[in-house]
Write a protein that holds these residues in place. Sequence first.
Motif, PDB file in Angstrom:
ATOM      1  N   MET A   1      49.267  99.479 127.546  1.00 15.00           N
ATOM      2  CA  MET A   1      49.586  98.480 128.563  1.00 15.00           C
ATOM      3  C   MET A   1      48.773  97.216 128.256  1.00 15.00           C
ATOM      4  O   MET A   1      47.583  97.276 128.007  1.00 15.00           O
ATOM      5  N   THR A   2      49.430  96.062 128.312  1.00 12.77           N
ATOM      6  CA  THR A   2      48.744  94.803 128.033  1.00 12.77           C
ATOM      7  C   THR A   2      47.961  94.344 129.258  1.00 12.77           C
ATOM      8  O   THR A   2      48.159  94.846 130.364  1.00 12.77           O
ATOM      9  N   ASP A   3      47.071  93.375 129.039  1.00 12.24           N
ATOM     10  CA  ASP A   3      46.302  92.825 130.164  1.00 12.24           C
ATOM     11  C   ASP A   3      47.216  92.189 131.206  1.00 12.24           C
ATOM     12  O   ASP A   3      46.971  92.297 132.405  1.00 12.24           O
ATOM     13  N   ALA A   4      48.272  91.522 130.765  1.00 14.31           N
ATOM     14  CA  ALA A   4      49.204  90.882 131.700  1.00 14.31           C
ATOM     15  C   ALA A   4      49.885  91.932 132.568  1.00 14.31           C
ATOM     16  O   ALA A   4      50.047  91.743 133.774  1.00 14.31           O
ATOM     17  N   GLU A   5      50.287  93.044 131.972  1.00 17.01           N
ATOM     18  CA  GLU A   5      50.915  94.115 132.751  1.00 17.01           C
ATOM     19  C   GLU A   5      49.931  94.733 133.737  1.00 17.01           C
ATOM     20  O   GLU A   5      50.293  95.061 134.862  1.00 17.01           O
ATOM     21  N   ARG A   6      48.677  94.886 133.309  1.00 15.33           N
ATOM     22  CA  ARG A   6      47.658  95.456 134.184  1.00 15.33           C
ATOM     23  C   ARG A   6      47.418  94.559 135.396  1.00 15.33           C
ATOM     24  O   ARG A   6      47.251  95.033 136.509  1.00 15.33           O
ATOM     25  N   ARG A   7      47.431  93.261 135.204  1.00 12.51           N
ATOM     26  CA  ARG A   7      47.211  92.326 136.308  1.00 12.51           C
ATOM     27  C   ARG A   7      48.345  92.367 137.332  1.00 12.51           C
ATOM     28  O   ARG A   7      48.124  92.169 138.506  1.00 12.51           O
ATOM     29  N   THR A   8      49.575  92.596 136.887  1.00  6.68           N
ATOM     30  CA  THR A   8      50.696  92.610 137.817  1.00  6.68           C
ATOM     31  C   THR A   8      50.819  93.943 138.544  1.00  6.68           C
ATOM     32  O   THR A   8      51.483  94.025 139.564  1.00  6.68           O
ATOM     33  N   GLY A   9      50.215  94.993 137.997  1.00  8.07           N
ATOM     34  CA  GLY A   9      50.298  96.292 138.640  1.00  8.07           C
ATOM     35  C   GLY A   9      51.625  97.002 138.383  1.00  8.07           C
ATOM     36  O   GLY A   9      51.890  98.043 138.960  1.00  8.07           O
ATOM     37  N   ASP A  11      54.341  98.488 135.383  1.00 12.44           N
ATOM     38  CA  ASP A  11      54.643  98.815 133.997  1.00 12.44           C
ATOM     39  C   ASP A  11      56.074  99.332 134.000  1.00 12.44           C
ATOM     40  O   ASP A  11      56.312 100.533 133.988  1.00 12.44           O
ATOM     41  N   GLU A  12      57.022  98.400 134.089  1.00 13.86           N
ATOM     42  CA  GLU A  12      58.428  98.788 134.205  1.00 13.86           C
ATOM     43  C   GLU A  12      59.280  97.948 133.269  1.00 13.86           C
ATOM     44  O   GLU A  12      58.970  96.795 132.977  1.00 13.86           O
ATOM     45  N   THR A  13      60.358  98.545 132.825  1.00 16.19           N
ATOM     46  CA  THR A  13      61.315  97.818 131.990  1.00 16.19           C
ATOM     47  C   THR A  13      62.146  96.901 132.886  1.00 16.19           C
ATOM     48  O   THR A  13      62.097  96.999 134.119  1.00 16.19           O
ATOM     49  N   ALA A  14      62.929  96.051 132.257  1.00 21.01           N
ATOM     50  CA  ALA A  14      63.814  95.154 133.023  1.00 21.01           C
ATOM     51  C   ALA A  14      64.804  95.971 133.860  1.00 21.01           C
ATOM     52  O   ALA A  14      65.099  95.620 135.006  1.00 21.01           O
TER      53      ALA A  14
END
Length: 161
Positions: A1-9, A11-14
């Motif tokens: 998981m990238t830092d950007a994904e971690r910040r948004t909470g 981890d989902e596909t489109a």
Amino acid sequence: MTDAERRTGRDETAEERADRKWGELIQEVRVAQTGVQILFGFLLTVVFTPKYTQLGHVEQVIYIVTVVLGACATGALIGPVSLHRLVSGQRVKPQAVQLASRLTFVGLLLLLATMVSSLLLVLRVATHNALVPWLVGAVLLWYLICWYALPLWARHRHADH
């Protein structure tokens, strides 16, 4: 998981995001649909009551406008269900979610207009009081605060900048 994904909470596909947004939207629409359907059903019965023929011209015009607004609100708030049914399986869920969201927003605006118009009609018939426009204006302001100002304030205040 990238830092950007971690910040948004998230981890989902489109596709997963579209599924989640669709589920959330349908839950919201269910609440609004119930309200608009009850209000519209009630409005449809008014014309068949003896009191309707005793209404003045202005009140009859307000009633007709209110019924048309209610019909439009009902159509807009039921629209996402039909949209989903007609595009299901066509691999256009992200676009369908966006369109259904816009339709729901329009439906909520029409529901707001229907409720305010209904209140105007009821208070004019019930009281014949000069305070009616002020009361209706105060309720409209309350709806605008609850439905739009507060959510926009929260979005602005708590959104990631």
